[in-house]
Design a protein around this motif. Structure first.
Motif, PDB file in Angstrom:
ATOM      1  N   ASN A  67       0.707  -1.169  -0.095  1.00 44.55           N
ATOM      2  CA  ASN A  67       0.549  -0.130  -0.402  1.00 44.55           C
ATOM      3  C   ASN A  67       1.117   1.281   0.217  1.00 44.55           C
ATOM      4  O   ASN A  67       0.659   2.537  -0.183  1.00 44.55           O
ATOM      5  CB  ASN A  67      -0.598  -0.341   0.957  1.00 44.55           C
ATOM      6  N   SER A  68       1.735   1.074   0.860  1.00 43.32           N
ATOM      7  CA  SER A  68       2.812   2.241   0.664  1.00 43.32           C
ATOM      8  C   SER A  68       3.130   2.277  -0.396  1.00 43.32           C
ATOM      9  O   SER A  68       3.181   3.862  -0.916  1.00 43.32           O
ATOM     10  CB  SER A  68       3.705   2.010   2.534  1.00 43.32           C
ATOM     11  N   ALA A  69       3.967   2.122  -1.126  1.00 41.69           N
ATOM     12  CA  ALA A  69       4.617   1.731  -2.269  1.00 41.69           C
ATOM     13  C   ALA A  69       3.975   2.085  -3.577  1.00 41.69           C
ATOM     14  O   ALA A  69       3.968   2.803  -4.498  1.00 41.69           O
ATOM     15  CB  ALA A  69       4.897   0.598  -2.719  1.00 41.69           C
ATOM     16  N   PHE A  70       2.921   2.041  -3.635  1.00 39.39           N
ATOM     17  CA  PHE A  70       1.102   2.109  -3.825  1.00 39.39           C
ATOM     18  C   PHE A  70       1.023   3.406  -4.273  1.00 39.39           C
ATOM     19  O   PHE A  70       1.177   4.757  -5.292  1.00 39.39           O
ATOM     20  CB  PHE A  70       0.244   1.293  -4.121  1.00 39.39           C
ATOM     21  N   HIS A  82      10.411  11.955 -13.633  1.00 33.98           N
ATOM     22  CA  HIS A  82      11.297  10.482 -13.882  1.00 33.98           C
ATOM     23  C   HIS A  82      12.598  10.592 -12.863  1.00 33.98           C
ATOM     24  O   HIS A  82      13.390   9.930 -13.387  1.00 33.98           O
ATOM     25  CB  HIS A  82      11.651  10.487 -15.704  1.00 33.98           C
ATOM     26  N   GLU A  83      12.370  11.710 -11.911  1.00 33.09           N
ATOM     27  CA  GLU A  83      13.195  11.814 -11.306  1.00 33.09           C
ATOM     28  C   GLU A  83      13.399  10.020 -10.174  1.00 33.09           C
ATOM     29  O   GLU A  83      12.173   9.706  -9.422  1.00 33.09           O
ATOM     30  CB  GLU A  83      12.932  12.628  -9.817  1.00 33.09           C
ATOM     31  N   PRO A  84      14.310   9.690  -9.843  1.00 34.60           N
ATOM     32  CA  PRO A  84      14.198   8.974  -8.978  1.00 34.60           C
ATOM     33  C   PRO A  84      13.707   9.161  -7.205  1.00 34.60           C
ATOM     34  O   PRO A  84      13.687   9.545  -7.070  1.00 34.60           O
ATOM     35  CB  PRO A  84      16.314   8.783  -8.614  1.00 34.60           C
ATOM     36  N   SER A  85      13.527   7.943  -6.951  1.00 33.50           N
ATOM     37  CA  SER A  85      12.461   8.213  -6.339  1.00 33.50           C
ATOM     38  C   SER A  85      13.423   7.248  -4.911  1.00 33.50           C
ATOM     39  O   SER A  85      14.166   5.952  -4.975  1.00 33.50           O
ATOM     40  CB  SER A  85      11.286   7.085  -6.356  1.00 33.50           C
ATOM     41  N   SER A  86      12.650   7.026  -3.568  1.00 33.81           N
ATOM     42  CA  SER A  86      12.900   5.557  -2.888  1.00 33.81           C
ATOM     43  C   SER A  86      12.111   5.549  -2.469  1.00 33.81           C
ATOM     44  O   SER A  86      10.814   6.394  -1.600  1.00 33.81           O
ATOM     45  CB  SER A  86      13.704   6.662  -2.063  1.00 33.81           C
ATOM     46  N   PRO A  87      11.291   4.124  -2.091  1.00 31.29           N
ATOM     47  CA  PRO A  87      12.581   2.807  -2.586  1.00 31.29           C
ATOM     48  C   PRO A  87      11.759   3.613  -4.326  1.00 31.29           C
ATOM     49  O   PRO A  87      11.239   3.707  -4.704  1.00 31.29           O
ATOM     50  CB  PRO A  87      11.650   2.289  -2.213  1.00 31.29           C
TER      51      PRO A  87
END
Length: 438
Positions: A67-70, A82-87
């Motif tokens: 859920n958090s990743a979503f 398109h910037e890198p994300s974490s995670p």
């Protein structure tokens, strides 16, 4: 497993065999049978098991949880960044049930899954005039130590991807081909195969569960694609991924010196395997073993002993969620009456003939040939060598019979019985009782 032509190669094969083990299982003969004290088998995870990214589900508040990743995914897609994300998000595309793969192209080719970054995946789909939305991505798992969350997506509608990815030496490859091409002593390769199998099963389940079986309403993905729910407000039925259990059994005679092997019409020439069949509702695993054996061969089975299980996502496209549950089954009768609608043939095979077939079949050669085929496909070379021709003796003559390779649970049922492999070569003590005979 490998071609056994010397005592040193035999030792090597037994060492490889012990790599296939997650648990120690003690297999015993009923006391009424002639002496066969015990076999103890140390099996590592079978092909398609041992998935390295689904061992633990993070807590809901964890950024690596579904859920958090979503929620992070929705933010990234809506912000058009398109910037890198974490995670970090990695996406595995599938086309018509085939995962994206690439090859190292080394002297000994090895395949890898064709992971794409979220931004790269979005750009590629936009170039094929397909809009990437968060509901089309299915959560596969994560590796917090690498700061990565893994997703799968079905891109079958984006036909332009094939040529564009092909120019980068990527290719959509049948999962069965990757299965044979996987070096079964390579933990990384086995892990990637497990991920691909899990992803295919989930995506195919999404494809065949688009409507509610209760009211007919449209279903929508929930929990990052880990379940679905009916969109009808008066229904809202929850739907979870299906698992289709199948029993697979090696039937053994009273004297424990012969095994019942079968041939289906769809098998390649000279291939024999174990009996198998789907479990009926309201039926125990042991009952399914006895029923299927009787229906297909007319053999009556007594004691049934569990061996191991294996996810099997390479069945028909409508059934990619099979779970093969393996058993040894001890026959109470010997006369075979083959059901020709189910099998082409079934025969009792001696232990010595089975051991000889295992020694002669060149499974490693087939694996290398298939790996080369994947390498050629990724490089755009269309022609590949037939795999069915690789189970020959080194003299060039055809082996009289062979069995599924080390990627299949059938292979381990057959080879463990034939070789009576014990842990470190020592026979284990016999248990005092078994519920399997109930």
């Amino acid at each position: 497993m490998l071609c056994l032509l010397s005592s040193s190669s035999t030792s090597h094969v037994l060492s490889l065999y012990k790599i296939f083990s997650l648990q120690s299982l003690i297999l015993t003969r009923p006391s009424s049978h002639l002496p066969f004290s015990t076999m103890s088998i140390n099996l590592s995870s079978h092909a398609f098991a041992g998935n390295p990214i689904i061992s633990k589900t993070p807590k809901p508040s964890d950024p690596f949880s579904p859920n958090s990743a979503f929620q992070t995914l929705k933010t990234l897609l809506s912000s058009h960044t398109h910037e890198p994300s974490s995670p970090n998000f990695k996406v595995l595309p599938f086309r018509k049930g085939r995962p994206l793969a690439r090859s190292t192209g080394d002297l000994a080719p090895n395949w890898h899954l064709g992971w794409l970054s979220l931004g790269d995946c979005k750009t590629l789909l936009e170039n094929s005039e397909v809009n990437l939305i968060e509901e089309s991505l299915v959560y596969l798992g994560s590796k917090s130590e690498d700061d990565v969350v893994y997703w799968a997506i079905d891109v079958s509608e984006a036909s332009g991807l094939v040529n564009e990815l092909g120019s980068r030496q990527f290719c959509f490859v049948e999962l069965r081909t990757l299965m044979v091409a996987t070096d079964w002593v390579d933990a990384r390769a086995m892990g990637e195969l497990a991920i691909a199998g899990h992803a295919r099963a989930l995506l195919e389940w999404h494809n065949i569960s688009r409507f509610c079986g209760h009211c007919g309403g449209k279903t929508v993905p929930m929990e990052a694609g880990r379940r679905k729910q009916c969109s009808n407000e008066s229904c809202k039925k929850r739907i979870y991924p299906r698992v289709d259990p199948v029993v697979i059994m090696l039937v053994i005679d009273r004297e424990n010196d012969r095994a019942l092997l079968s041939k289906q019409s769809r098998f390649v020439p000279r291939m024999w395997s174990c009996l198998a069949g789907f479990i009926e509702p309201g039926e125990s695993l042991e009952e399914a073993v006895r029923r299927e054996t009787w229906e297909e061969t007319g053999i009556e089975v007594g004691e049934v002993i569990y061996h191991s299980s294996q996810p099997w996502p390479v069945g028909p496209s409508s059934m990619p969620c099979q779970l093969m549950v393996g058993f040894f089954a001890y026959a109470k009768s010997l006369e075979i009456n083959v059901d020709k609608e189910e099998l082409e043939d079934a025969k009792w095979q001696s232990r010595e003939d089975v051991k000889k077939a295992l020694a002669l079949a060149e499974y490693k050669k087939a694996q290398k040939t298939s790996a080369t085929k994947v390498d050629h496909m990724c490089k755009g070379v269309e022609k590949g060598q037939s795999l069915s021709a690789d189970f020959n003796v080194e003299s060039g003559e055809l082996a009289p019979m062979f069995f599924p390779g080390p990627f299949a649970i059938a292979h381990h049922l057959i080879s463990s019985w034939a070789n009576q492999v014990g842990v470190n070569g020592v026979e284990a003590k016999q248990p005092t009782s078994s519920l399997s005979s109930l």
